[in-house]
Design an enzyme around this catalytic site. Structure first.
Site, PDB file in Angstrom:
ATOM      1  N   LYS A 192       0.848  -1.199   0.000  1.00 24.84           N
ATOM      2  CA  LYS A 192       0.000   0.000   0.000  1.00 24.84           C
ATOM      3  C   LYS A 192       0.879   1.243   0.000  1.00 24.84           C
ATOM      4  O   LYS A 192       1.681   1.450   0.899  1.00 24.84           O
ATOM      5  CB  LYS A 192      -0.936   0.048   1.209  1.00 24.84           C
ATOM      6  CG  LYS A 192      -2.003   1.135   0.980  1.00 24.84           C
ATOM      7  CD  LYS A 192      -2.701   1.617   2.219  1.00 24.84           C
ATOM      8  CE  LYS A 192      -1.992   2.717   2.957  1.00 24.84           C
ATOM      9  NZ  LYS A 192      -1.883   3.999   2.231  1.00 24.84           N
ATOM     10  N   GLU A 268       9.731   0.856  10.653  1.00 32.52           N
ATOM     11  CA  GLU A 268      10.703   1.948  10.491  1.00 32.52           C
ATOM     12  C   GLU A 268       9.935   3.219  10.805  1.00 32.52           C
ATOM     13  O   GLU A 268       9.069   3.620  10.036  1.00 32.52           O
ATOM     14  CB  GLU A 268      11.209   2.032   9.054  1.00 32.52           C
ATOM     15  CG  GLU A 268      11.910   0.807   8.547  1.00 32.52           C
ATOM     16  CD  GLU A 268      13.375   0.765   8.932  1.00 32.52           C
ATOM     17  OE1 GLU A 268      13.847   1.681   9.640  1.00 32.52           O
ATOM     18  OE2 GLU A 268      14.036  -0.205   8.551  1.00 32.52           O
ATOM     19  N   CYS A 302      13.147  10.807   7.898  1.00 37.36           N
ATOM     20  CA  CYS A 302      12.972  10.235   9.235  1.00 37.36           C
ATOM     21  C   CYS A 302      14.241  10.398  10.052  1.00 37.36           C
ATOM     22  O   CYS A 302      14.201  10.530  11.256  1.00 37.36           O
ATOM     23  CB  CYS A 302      12.605   8.772   9.105  1.00 37.36           C
ATOM     24  SG  CYS A 302      13.647   7.923   7.941  1.00 37.36           S
ATOM     25  N   GLU A 399       9.140  15.563  16.161  1.00 38.81           N
ATOM     26  CA  GLU A 399       9.580  15.522  14.779  1.00 38.81           C
ATOM     27  C   GLU A 399       8.848  16.598  13.983  1.00 38.81           C
ATOM     28  O   GLU A 399       7.630  16.568  13.890  1.00 38.81           O
ATOM     29  CB  GLU A 399       9.226  14.139  14.244  1.00 38.81           C
ATOM     30  CG  GLU A 399       9.916  13.782  13.001  1.00 38.81           C
ATOM     31  CD  GLU A 399       9.664  12.334  12.637  1.00 38.81           C
ATOM     32  OE1 GLU A 399       8.542  11.849  12.871  1.00 38.81           O
ATOM     33  OE2 GLU A 399      10.578  11.712  12.096  1.00 38.81           O
TER      34      GLU A 399
HETATM   35  P1  NAD Z   1       1.930   7.950   8.497  1.00 36.65           P
HETATM   36  O1  NAD Z   1       2.295   7.049   9.591  1.00 36.65           O
HETATM   37  O2  NAD Z   1       0.748   8.809   8.651  1.00 36.65           O
HETATM   38  O3  NAD Z   1       1.704   7.141   7.134  1.00 36.65           O
HETATM   39  C1  NAD Z   1       2.568   6.155   6.674  1.00 36.65           C
HETATM   40  C2  NAD Z   1       1.758   5.113   5.943  1.00 36.65           C
HETATM   41  O4  NAD Z   1       0.872   4.492   6.855  1.00 36.65           O
HETATM   42  C3  NAD Z   1       0.883   5.655   4.816  1.00 36.65           C
HETATM   43  O5  NAD Z   1       0.857   4.735   3.756  1.00 36.65           O
HETATM   44  C4  NAD Z   1      -0.482   5.740   5.477  1.00 36.65           C
HETATM   45  O6  NAD Z   1      -1.561   5.668   4.576  1.00 36.65           O
HETATM   46  C5  NAD Z   1      -0.444   4.523   6.370  1.00 36.65           C
HETATM   47  N1  NAD Z   1      -1.378   4.584   7.503  1.00 36.65           N
HETATM   48  C6  NAD Z   1      -1.839   5.682   8.158  1.00 36.65           C
HETATM   49  N2  NAD Z   1      -2.713   5.303   9.124  1.00 36.65           N
HETATM   50  C7  NAD Z   1      -2.803   3.959   9.079  1.00 36.65           C
HETATM   51  C8  NAD Z   1      -3.538   2.990   9.812  1.00 36.65           C
HETATM   52  N3  NAD Z   1      -4.390   3.338  10.786  1.00 36.65           N
HETATM   53  N4  NAD Z   1      -3.382   1.686   9.504  1.00 36.65           N
HETATM   54  C9  NAD Z   1      -2.535   1.316   8.537  1.00 36.65           C
HETATM   55  N5  NAD Z   1      -1.828   2.176   7.789  1.00 36.65           N
HETATM   56  C10 NAD Z   1      -1.949   3.492   8.051  1.00 36.65           C
HETATM   57  O7  NAD Z   1       3.241   8.778   8.241  1.00 36.65           O
HETATM   58  P2  NAD Z   1       3.485   9.887   7.138  1.00 36.65           P
HETATM   59  O8  NAD Z   1       3.033  11.173   7.695  1.00 36.65           O
HETATM   60  O9  NAD Z   1       2.956   9.460   5.836  1.00 36.65           O
HETATM   61  O10 NAD Z   1       5.089   9.819   7.037  1.00 36.65           O
HETATM   62  C11 NAD Z   1       5.917  10.587   7.819  1.00 36.65           C
HETATM   63  C12 NAD Z   1       6.419   9.784   9.006  1.00 36.65           C
HETATM   64  O11 NAD Z   1       7.073   8.588   8.598  1.00 36.65           O
HETATM   65  C13 NAD Z   1       7.423  10.546   9.801  1.00 36.65           C
HETATM   66  O12 NAD Z   1       7.132  10.458  11.154  1.00 36.65           O
HETATM   67  C14 NAD Z   1       8.755   9.857   9.482  1.00 36.65           C
HETATM   68  O13 NAD Z   1       9.694   9.946  10.479  1.00 36.65           O
HETATM   69  C15 NAD Z   1       8.348   8.480   9.217  1.00 36.65           C
HETATM   70  N6  NAD Z   1       9.292   7.836   8.307  1.00 36.65           N
HETATM   71  C16 NAD Z   1      10.173   6.915   8.807  1.00 36.65           C
HETATM   72  C17 NAD Z   1      11.099   6.302   7.985  1.00 36.65           C
HETATM   73  C18 NAD Z   1      12.067   5.289   8.517  1.00 36.65           C
HETATM   74  O14 NAD Z   1      12.731   4.646   7.733  1.00 36.65           O
HETATM   75  N7  NAD Z   1      12.174   5.083   9.804  1.00 36.65           N
HETATM   76  C19 NAD Z   1      11.139   6.610   6.629  1.00 36.65           C
HETATM   77  C20 NAD Z   1      10.247   7.558   6.138  1.00 36.65           C
HETATM   78  C21 NAD Z   1       9.319   8.146   6.994  1.00 36.65           C
END
Ligand code: NAD
Length: 494
Positions: A192, A268, A302, A399
């Site tokens: 997804k 992650e 991240c 963050e």
């Molecule tokens: P997010 O957690 O809102 O979304 C990430 C993914 O999860 C998206 O595909 C989203 O649709 C999905 N998602 C959201 N709610 C969900 C649920 N209830 N059930 C299942 N899936 C769900 O994060 P974001 O705002 O899209 O991304 C930014 C965040 O991601 C930041 O906090 C960043 O630090 C983190 N990030 C971490 C890494 C890493 O490698 N550690 C890499 C990139 C981003």
């Protein structure tokens, strides 16, 4: 900021067409069963690029069924590792051939500089698939000595159907980190994408099919987190879940996995990484690296070095030069050559960043430069630098995920180690020093998954990445990632 006026011009037209907006299930592009779509937006203007099929739980069911069938009955897990390797290598060749289209889609949907997409990220994606193709025929178990007359061996088998949920900040690289090891091990996938950036993964997944990937092995569902994402995390027929995103959502998917079928989960998550500039550092070099560590990818990393700790003896000089560097940052239409910073991903992140900036000012940090939006349309934010930041301020704890640098002062190593570790996160850290003893002390003391010494944000397919503490569980990339996608079976013969 040099190109502020150019932001008022018409945005540059990307040299690519949006060809795929449907879900990719069982090797075919199909509409969502509900017929619903959602718009994906151009962060330069907020205007619609395309309407994309919106997957819901019934579509996730279809995709999981296709992946299950491909795993249980299809040729993929049974074909020779050499054949699997050749398909992955062909896919890498096709990704390389379509470098420019993929890069244009990535920049259009995400807002990152085109030169970064085309010259760094897509080549890294290609390299990563070649790396994992190399592993495909080198995965095997062990012969283990046992008491008595037994001959014991372990078999390393694919785990089954992998559910993968990725974020928007590096759409194709996150696709590669997840898909590469899963395919090399012989699994099938339902991936997804993030709702902000659905386009590039559909294009890339189509290329995998052109390369000969059997139908149903790689399914891509666009859609939202609480619907499509949650359906995948809680699916009874998904054997493994890999997630990248925020720490809060990580907790949600872990719980969904536990409440459904106890599928193993790798996470992650977020970070608040310290970047430590020691007393002996060359200040000009440290400023440049600290700037890159924070501002790269519009600050949407991240592992961004978002707590810049600077030794008191070089602090004032550092702050002055960090401000001057931010003022020189070239912000503008990411399709323009020479641009360092494009717009933030969407209005939600844009508003969140501006809120954090206001919070920094209110809590008494010194706003050295920036602090506002840039231009009148899209989601551009001025490169922003705060000095006199204290550990307890929100901008030093949470963050921000934007172009906002927070500079803090420290006196000695013990103090900075304690402060750097005093966070719920543990993703990465930067250390800037000429002294090998100082570097050794810090690299061992910091409770993080990656320490960069005199460098930052350098990545390699072979090097593991992941977090301590609430930055995640497990490691991706390198040999370590294979473990996430393999079951170990012990077999005894007598
Ligand atoms: P997010 O957690 O809102 O979304 C990430 C993914 O999860 C998206 O595909 C989203 O649709 C999905 N998602 C959201 N709610 C969900 C649920 N209830 N059930 C299942 N899936 C769900 O994060 P974001 O705002 O899209 O991304 C930014 C965040 O991601 C930041 O906090 C960043 O630090 C983190 N990030 C971490 C890494 C890493 O490698 N550690 C890499 C990139 C981003």
């Amino acid at each position: 900021y040099s190109t502020a006026t150019a932001l008022e011009e018409e945005p540059i037209k990307p040299a690519v067409q949006v060809e795929h907006t449907q879900l990719l299930i069982g090797g075919k592009f199909v509409d969502a069963l509900s017929g619903k779509t959602f718009p994906t937006l151009d962060p330069r203007t907020g205007e619609v690029i395309a309407h994309v099929a919106e997957g819901h739980s019934e579509d996730v069911d279809r995709a999981v069924a296709a992946a299950r069938k491909a795993f249980d009955q299809g040729p993929w897990p049974k074909m020779t590792a050499y054949e699997r390797q050749r398909i992955l290598l062909r896919a890498a060749d096709l990704l390389e051939k379509h470098n420019d289209e993929l890069a244009a889609l990535e920049t259009w949907d995400n807002g990152k500089p085109y030169e970064q997409s085309a010259q760094i990220e897509i080549p890294m994606l290609v390299r990563l698939f070649r790396y994992y193709a190399g592993w495909a025929d080198k995965i095997h178990g062990m012969t283990v000595p046992a008491d008595g007359q037994y001959h014991v061996q372990t078999l390393h088998e694919p785990i089954g159907v992998a559910g993968q949920i990725i974020p928007w900040n590096f759409p194709l690289l996150m696709f590669a980190w997840k898909v590469g090891p899963a395919l090399a091990c012989g699994n099938t996938i339902v991936l997804k994408t993030a709702e902000q950036t659905p386009l590039s993964a559909l294009y890339a997944a189509k290329l995998f099919h052109e390369a000969g990937l059997p139908e149903g092995v790689l399914n891509v569902v666009s859609g939202f987190g609480p619907t499509a994402g949650a359906a995948l995390a809680s699916h009874m027929d998904v054997d493994k879940l890999a997630f990248t995103g925020s720490t809060d959502t990580g907790k949600v998917v872990l719980e969904l996995a536990a409440r459904s079928n106890l599928k193993p989960v790798t996470l992650e998550l977020g970070g608040k990484s310290p970047f430590i500039v020691c007393e002996d550092a060359d200040v000009d070099q440290a400023v440049e690296l600290a700037h890159f560590a924070l501002f790269f990818n519009q600050g949407q990393c991240c592992c961004a070095g978002s707590r810049t700790y600077v030794h008191e003896h070089v602090y004032d000089e550092f702050v002055e030069k960090a401000k001057a560097r931010a003022l020189k940052r070239i912000v503008g239409d990411p399709f323009k050559s020479g641009i360092e910073q494009g717009p933030q991903i969407d209005s939600e992140q844009f508003e969140k960043i501006l809120k954090y900036i206001r919070s920094g000012v209110q809590s008494g940090a010194t706003l050295e430069t920036g602090g506002d939006r840039l231009g009148s349309k899209g989601f551009y934010v001025q490169p922003t630098v705060f000095s006199n930041v204290e550990d307890g301020m929100l901008i030093a704890k949470e963050e921000i995920f934007g172009p906002v640098q927070s500079i803090l002062k420290f006196k000695d190593l013990d103090e900075v180690i304690e402060r750097a570790n005093n966070t719920r996160y543990g993703l990465a850290a930067g250390v800037f020093t000429k002294n090998i003893d100082t570097a050794n002390t810090l690299t061992r003391a910091l409770r993080v998954g990656t320490v960069w010494v005199n460098c930052f944000d350098t990545f390699d397919a072979a090097i593991p990445f992941g977090g301590y503490k609430m930055s995640g569980q497990g490691r991706e990339k390198g040999e370590y990632s294979l473990k996430n996608y393999l079951q170990v079976k012990a077999v005894r013969y007598v």
